[in-house]
Design a protein around this motif. Structure first.
Motif, short mmCIF file in Angstrom:
data_model
loop_
_atom_site.label_atom_id
_atom_site.label_comp_id
_atom_site.label_asym_id
_atom_site.label_seq_id
_atom_site.Cartn_x
_atom_site.Cartn_y
_atom_site.Cartn_z
N ALA A 174 38.86 37.91 41.78
CA ALA A 174 37.97 39.05 41.52
C ALA A 174 36.93 39.15 42.63
CB ALA A 174 37.27 38.87 40.18
N PRO A 175 36.69 40.35 43.14
CA PRO A 175 35.62 40.52 44.13
C PRO A 175 34.25 40.36 43.46
CG PRO A 175 36.58 42.64 43.58
CD PRO A 175 37.37 41.60 42.84
N TYR A 176 33.31 39.81 44.21
CA TYR A 176 31.94 39.65 43.71
C TYR A 176 30.99 39.97 44.86
CZ TYR A 176 27.61 37.53 42.14
OH TYR A 176 26.30 37.32 41.80
N MET B 68 35.87 34.40 51.30
CA MET B 68 36.86 35.39 51.70
C MET B 68 37.88 35.66 50.59
SD MET B 68 35.73 36.02 54.67
CE MET B 68 37.00 37.09 55.30
N MET B 69 38.21 36.93 50.41
CA MET B 69 39.28 37.32 49.49
C MET B 69 40.61 37.12 50.22
SD MET B 69 40.37 38.65 46.60
CE MET B 69 39.08 39.54 45.75
N PRO B 70 41.56 36.40 49.61
CA PRO B 70 42.86 36.22 50.26
C PRO B 70 43.56 37.57 50.49
CG PRO B 70 42.63 34.74 48.40
CD PRO B 70 41.48 35.69 48.34
N LYS B 71 44.12 37.73 51.66
CA LYS B 71 44.88 38.95 51.96
C LYS B 71 46.17 39.01 51.14
CE LYS B 71 43.15 39.60 56.69
NZ LYS B 71 41.81 39.47 56.28
N ARG B 72 46.64 37.86 50.71
CA ARG B 72 47.87 37.79 49.93
C ARG B 72 47.58 37.61 48.44
NH1 ARG B 72 51.80 34.04 53.56
NH2 ARG B 72 53.36 35.05 52.24
N ALA B 73 46.48 38.18 47.99
CA ALA B 73 46.05 38.03 46.59
C ALA B 73 47.11 38.48 45.61
CB ALA B 73 44.75 38.80 46.36
N ALA B 74 47.81 39.55 45.90
CA ALA B 74 48.82 40.07 44.98
C ALA B 74 49.94 39.06 44.74
CB ALA B 74 49.40 41.38 45.51
N GLU B 75 50.23 38.23 45.73
CA GLU B 75 51.26 37.20 45.59
C GLU B 75 50.78 36.01 44.77
OE1 GLU B 75 53.33 36.00 49.27
OE2 GLU B 75 52.13 37.58 50.22
N MET B 76 49.46 35.90 44.61
CA MET B 76 48.89 34.70 44.01
C MET B 76 48.49 34.87 42.55
SD MET B 76 46.55 33.69 47.27
CE MET B 76 46.09 32.07 46.76
N GLU B 77 47.97 36.01 42.20
CA GLU B 77 47.41 36.19 40.86
C GLU B 77 48.45 35.93 39.78
OE1 GLU B 77 43.69 39.12 41.06
OE2 GLU B 77 45.62 40.14 41.32
N GLY B 78 48.11 35.01 38.89
CA GLY B 78 48.96 34.70 37.76
C GLY B 78 50.20 33.88 38.07
N ASP C 77 26.92 39.63 45.83
CA ASP C 77 25.66 39.04 45.38
C ASP C 77 24.52 40.07 45.52
OD1 ASP C 77 24.75 39.00 48.03
OD2 ASP C 77 24.82 36.83 48.23
N PRO C 78 23.34 39.73 45.01
CA PRO C 78 22.22 40.68 45.07
C PRO C 78 21.81 41.09 46.49
CG PRO C 78 21.76 38.96 43.47
CD PRO C 78 23.02 38.57 44.18
N GLU C 79 22.14 40.27 47.49
CA GLU C 79 21.82 40.62 48.88
C GLU C 79 22.92 41.44 49.55
OE1 GLU C 79 21.32 36.62 49.30
OE2 GLU C 79 19.53 36.88 48.08
N GLY C 80 24.00 41.73 48.81
CA GLY C 80 25.06 42.56 49.35
C GLY C 80 26.20 41.81 50.02
N LYS C 81 26.20 40.47 49.96
CA LYS C 81 27.31 39.68 50.53
C LYS C 81 28.50 39.70 49.59
CE LYS C 81 25.16 36.26 53.50
NZ LYS C 81 24.89 34.84 53.70
N ASN C 82 29.68 39.88 50.16
CA ASN C 82 30.91 39.91 49.38
C ASN C 82 31.53 38.52 49.30
OD1 ASN C 82 30.82 42.68 48.89
ND2 ASN C 82 31.71 43.09 50.89
N TYR C 83 32.07 38.21 48.13
CA TYR C 83 32.73 36.94 47.86
C TYR C 83 34.01 37.20 47.07
CZ TYR C 83 28.29 34.75 49.10
OH TYR C 83 27.17 34.35 49.75
N CYS C 84 34.75 36.13 46.84
CA CYS C 84 35.93 36.17 45.97
C CYS C 84 35.73 35.12 44.89
CB CYS C 84 37.19 35.87 46.78
SG CYS C 84 38.65 35.67 45.75
N ASP C 85 35.78 35.55 43.64
CA ASP C 85 35.77 34.62 42.52
C ASP C 85 37.21 34.29 42.18
OD1 ASP C 85 33.05 34.57 42.36
OD2 ASP C 85 32.90 35.73 40.50
N ILE C 86 37.53 33.01 42.24
CA ILE C 86 38.86 32.54 41.87
C ILE C 86 38.75 32.10 40.42
CG2 ILE C 86 40.72 30.92 42.38
CD1 ILE C 86 39.41 30.59 45.19
N ILE C 87 39.38 32.85 39.53
CA ILE C 87 39.33 32.54 38.11
C ILE C 87 40.52 31.64 37.80
CG2 ILE C 87 39.36 33.46 35.77
CD1 ILE C 87 38.26 35.82 38.34
N LEU C 88 40.20 30.41 37.40
CA LEU C 88 41.20 29.36 37.21
C LEU C 88 41.37 29.01 35.75
CD1 LEU C 88 39.67 27.14 40.01
CD2 LEU C 88 41.87 28.29 40.17
#
Length: 140
Positions: free
Chosen positions: A74-76, A42-52, A78-89
């Motif tokens: 970052a949204p990701y 899941m992509m956090p709904k509060r992503a804007a508060e978190m990035e950086g 997969d090849p089957e069309g499932k949505n994920y969230c990549d947390i770049i650390l």
């Protein structure tokens, strides 16, 4: 706003360090050389508060033991069309004062006021072990 997550399958801070170094690009996602990518559903709904400005606090063996700064999310898809969230650390793992945490699924938000403080640079292994024991007893 921070994030807290169980570090499943890892039994120590040292093992997490090793895992991070070995699997920096395990997800086949290219965000640069000096980052660690953790993929979650899941992509956090509060992503804007978190990035950086936030960190992910890792729970190992029932205790928060370290944190890792979140550079971006970052949204990701997969090849089957499932949505994920990549947390770049950031590659840095910063030890924290051990803080007990019960098991939970997925990740949770962690308010900055509730986050355990970082350990000082001059902390040694004896003080880490003592802090961990005191945290298990609920004394810190």
């Amino acid at each position: 706003m921070h994030m807290i997550k169980l570090c499943v399958g890892v039994s120590s801070f040292e093992e997490l360090e090793s895992y991070r170094n070995e699997r920096a690009h395990w997800w086949d996602a290219d965000y640069g050389e000096d980052v660690h990518v953790h993929r979650t559903r899941m992509m956090p709904k509060r992503a804007a508060e978190m990035e950086g400005q936030a960190s992910i606090y890792w729970v190992i063996g029932g205790q928060v033991v370290c944190r890792q700064p979140i550079q971006r999310l970052a949204p990701y898809t997969d090849p089957e069309g499932k949505n994920y969230c990549d947390i770049i650390l950031a590659p840095d793992l910063i030890r924290t004062v051990p803080y007990p945490k019960r098991p939970f699924q997925g990740w949770r938000y962690l308010k900055p006021d509730d986050a355990p403080p970082d350990l000082g640079a001059n902390e040694n292994a004896d003080s880490l072990a003592l802090a961990a024991d005191l945290a298990k007893l609920g004394l810190i």
